[in-house]
Scaffold this motif. Sequence first.
Motif, PDB file in Angstrom:
ATOM      1  N   ASP A  13       0.872  -1.155  -0.090  1.00  0.00           N
ATOM      2  CA  ASP A  13      -0.027  -0.045  -0.005  1.00  0.00           C
ATOM      3  C   ASP A  13       0.966   1.251  -0.014  1.00  0.00           C
ATOM      4  N   ILE A  14       0.361   2.399  -0.611  1.00  0.00           N
ATOM      5  CA  ILE A  14       0.902   3.766  -0.316  1.00  0.00           C
ATOM      6  C   ILE A  14      -0.160   4.714   0.320  1.00  0.00           C
ATOM      7  N   LEU A  15       0.531   5.796   0.814  1.00  0.00           N
ATOM      8  CA  LEU A  15      -0.175   6.781   1.401  1.00  0.00           C
ATOM      9  C   LEU A  15      -0.082   8.119   0.842  1.00  0.00           C
ATOM     10  N   VAL A  16      -1.108   8.640   0.495  1.00  0.00           N
ATOM     11  CA  VAL A  16      -1.158   9.745  -0.438  1.00  0.00           C
ATOM     12  C   VAL A  16      -2.098  10.863   0.389  1.00  0.00           C
ATOM     13  N   PRO A  17      -2.000  12.186  -0.189  1.00  0.00           N
ATOM     14  CA  PRO A  17      -2.723  13.216   0.368  1.00  0.00           C
ATOM     15  C   PRO A  17      -4.112  13.239  -0.041  1.00  0.00           C
ATOM     16  N   ALA A  18      -4.960  13.679   0.654  1.00  0.00           N
ATOM     17  CA  ALA A  18      -6.545  13.999   0.188  1.00  0.00           C
ATOM     18  C   ALA A  18      -6.903  15.337   1.061  1.00  0.00           C
ATOM     19  N   PRO A  19      -7.057  16.333   0.005  1.00  0.00           N
ATOM     20  CA  PRO A  19      -7.141  16.242  -1.736  1.00  0.00           C
ATOM     21  C   PRO A  19      -5.901  15.843  -1.987  1.00  0.00           C
ATOM     22  N   GLY A  20      -5.639  15.407  -3.248  1.00  0.00           N
ATOM     23  CA  GLY A  20      -4.439  15.327  -3.872  1.00  0.00           C
ATOM     24  C   GLY A  20      -4.228  14.814  -5.306  1.00  0.00           C
ATOM     25  N   PHE A  21      -2.985  14.698  -5.931  1.00  0.00           N
ATOM     26  CA  PHE A  21      -3.041  14.359  -7.383  1.00  0.00           C
ATOM     27  C   PHE A  21      -3.351  12.829  -7.540  1.00  0.00           C
ATOM     28  N   SER A  22      -4.331  12.841  -8.162  1.00  0.00           N
ATOM     29  CA  SER A  22      -5.021  11.515  -8.509  1.00  0.00           C
ATOM     30  C   SER A  22      -4.206  10.341  -8.967  1.00  0.00           C
ATOM     31  N   TYR A  23      -3.048  10.502  -9.740  1.00  0.00           N
ATOM     32  CA  TYR A  23      -2.229   9.432 -10.584  1.00  0.00           C
ATOM     33  C   TYR A  23      -1.308   8.736  -9.267  1.00  0.00           C
ATOM     34  N   TYR A  24      -1.233   9.261  -8.241  1.00  0.00           N
ATOM     35  CA  TYR A  24      -0.216   8.258  -7.247  1.00  0.00           C
ATOM     36  C   TYR A  24      -0.929   7.068  -7.173  1.00  0.00           C
ATOM     37  N   SER A  25      -2.208   7.114  -6.602  1.00  0.00           N
ATOM     38  CA  SER A  25      -3.005   5.916  -6.235  1.00  0.00           C
ATOM     39  C   SER A  25      -3.486   4.936  -7.503  1.00  0.00           C
ATOM     40  N   MET A  26      -3.747   5.802  -8.653  1.00  0.00           N
ATOM     41  CA  MET A  26      -3.881   5.217  -9.630  1.00  0.00           C
ATOM     42  C   MET A  26      -2.812   4.138 -10.218  1.00  0.00           C
ATOM     43  N   SER A  27      -1.424   4.783  -9.865  1.00  0.00           N
ATOM     44  CA  SER A  27      -0.253   3.873 -10.456  1.00  0.00           C
ATOM     45  C   SER A  27      -0.229   2.727  -9.401  1.00  0.00           C
ATOM     46  N   ALA A  28      -0.489   3.067  -8.067  1.00  0.00           N
ATOM     47  CA  ALA A  28      -0.271   1.716  -7.091  1.00  0.00           C
ATOM     48  C   ALA A  28      -1.097   0.782  -7.337  1.00  0.00           C
ATOM     49  N   ARG A  29      -2.315   1.128  -8.086  1.00  0.00           N
ATOM     50  CA  ARG A  29      -3.478   0.118  -8.166  1.00  0.00           C
ATOM     51  C   ARG A  29      -2.936  -0.890  -9.451  1.00  0.00           C
ATOM     52  N   TYR A  30      -2.550   0.136 -10.371  1.00  0.00           N
ATOM     53  CA  TYR A  30      -1.944  -0.715 -11.469  1.00  0.00           C
ATOM     54  C   TYR A  30      -0.962  -2.065 -11.115  1.00  0.00           C
ATOM     55  N   HIS A  31      -0.335  -1.723 -10.146  1.00  0.00           N
ATOM     56  CA  HIS A  31       0.665  -2.395  -9.520  1.00  0.00           C
ATOM     57  C   HIS A  31       0.213  -3.261  -8.305  1.00  0.00           C
ATOM     58  N   HIS A  32      -1.287  -3.532  -8.366  1.00  0.00           N
ATOM     59  CA  HIS A  32      -1.793  -4.422  -7.300  1.00  0.00           C
ATOM     60  C   HIS A  32      -1.721  -4.023  -5.960  1.00  0.00           C
ATOM     61  N   GLY A  33      -1.567  -2.781  -5.809  1.00  0.00           N
ATOM     62  CA  GLY A  33      -1.423  -2.252  -4.195  1.00  0.00           C
ATOM     63  C   GLY A  33      -2.569  -1.352  -4.337  1.00  0.00           C
TER      64      GLY A  33
END
Length: 359
Positions: free
Chosen positions: A108-128
């Motif tokens: 898993d990764i930790l990202v800011p909310a609100p924030g730039f959406s691509y951080y979590s999109m990228s992690a999901r592509y990599h099954h996180g």
Amino acid sequence: MQPRDLSAHEAYVPGRGAEEVARDLGMDPEELTKLSSNENPHGPSPDAVAAVEAAAPDVNVYPKASHTDLTERIAEKWGLDDSQVWVSAGADGSIDYLSRAFLEPNDDILVPAPGFSYYSMSARYHHGDASTYPISKDDDFEQTADSILSAYDGERILYATTPHNPTGSVLARDEIRELAERVDEQTLVVVDEAYAEYAAEPSAIDLLAEYDNLAVLRTFSKAYGLAGLRIGYAAVPTAWADAYARVNTPFAANELACRAALAALDDEEHLERSIETARWAREHYREELDVPTWDSGGNFVLCEVGDATAVAEATQERGLIVRDTTSFGLPECVRVSCGTREETREAVEVLNDVVAELR
Ligand code: PMP
């Protein structure tokens, strides 16, 4: 035949282009001022344009030399080893390379909310998956190591954005140090400096000499005015020497982009002019807009306007495109980019009128 089940993957929704908006409104794109994507209103450096023109006849050849030249030039600029510079198609490309290099499935990764959406999109592509930490309006969007770590639970990557999109808030250098020192051994702290040129705070790249769990993202899309060429980079820990070759998309950045970036790095005058205009514009917004705004280290200002969607639609009809931040979880705000002085003055007038009319 269908793709695999992508229902858990949100789609990236870019801001709408001037042509698209113009078509919908039956307007000429020339009549529109687009201040919704934090682009450089001065355009690219003329030297970068000349470099693209000069390189164009050679695009039948794969971009090896230009990629090496750019990597070396960036390494020299920051006092890094060449192997610490991961050139990519925009900072977005670097986010993907970091995911590829660092995330195991289910990390898993930790990202800011609100924030730039691509951080979590990228992690999901990599099954996180991604958890969030708040950047709260109640605290004027202030960012500190404490506020970020309040939600930290040993994630593999912790993203911090400074200046932060869409709020503009800056994370002080000492707070970045504190993050690097306080996270667990397995966590990489990634500092996204897409807008760093506009801020007073110096880059965190030199902290890579002190911390081996820190990476920094930079882009040529904003202050260097090369968004359309898709070119950026990550500065990564020294120990990652051979990882880039194992994770990058072959010929990660194209010939024209590499040559343009090299020319842009040498045109300090254009960079300075771009930064100066943005700093003037964000102060102008803060002084002249009749709505609450927040201090910004970037080339944009977040404004509390009431019904953001209604306001963004109404400004569009008056020829001004701003970013409705509803998709960031801020339905009461719009983000307006710094334009030229003329565009910025006009944007203030339109926004003030529209907000008054809709009140
Ligand atoms: N990080 C942040 C915070 C951004 O706002 C953006 C672009 N909007 C990016 C990264 C990606 O920039 P690019 O891929 O154009 O370099």
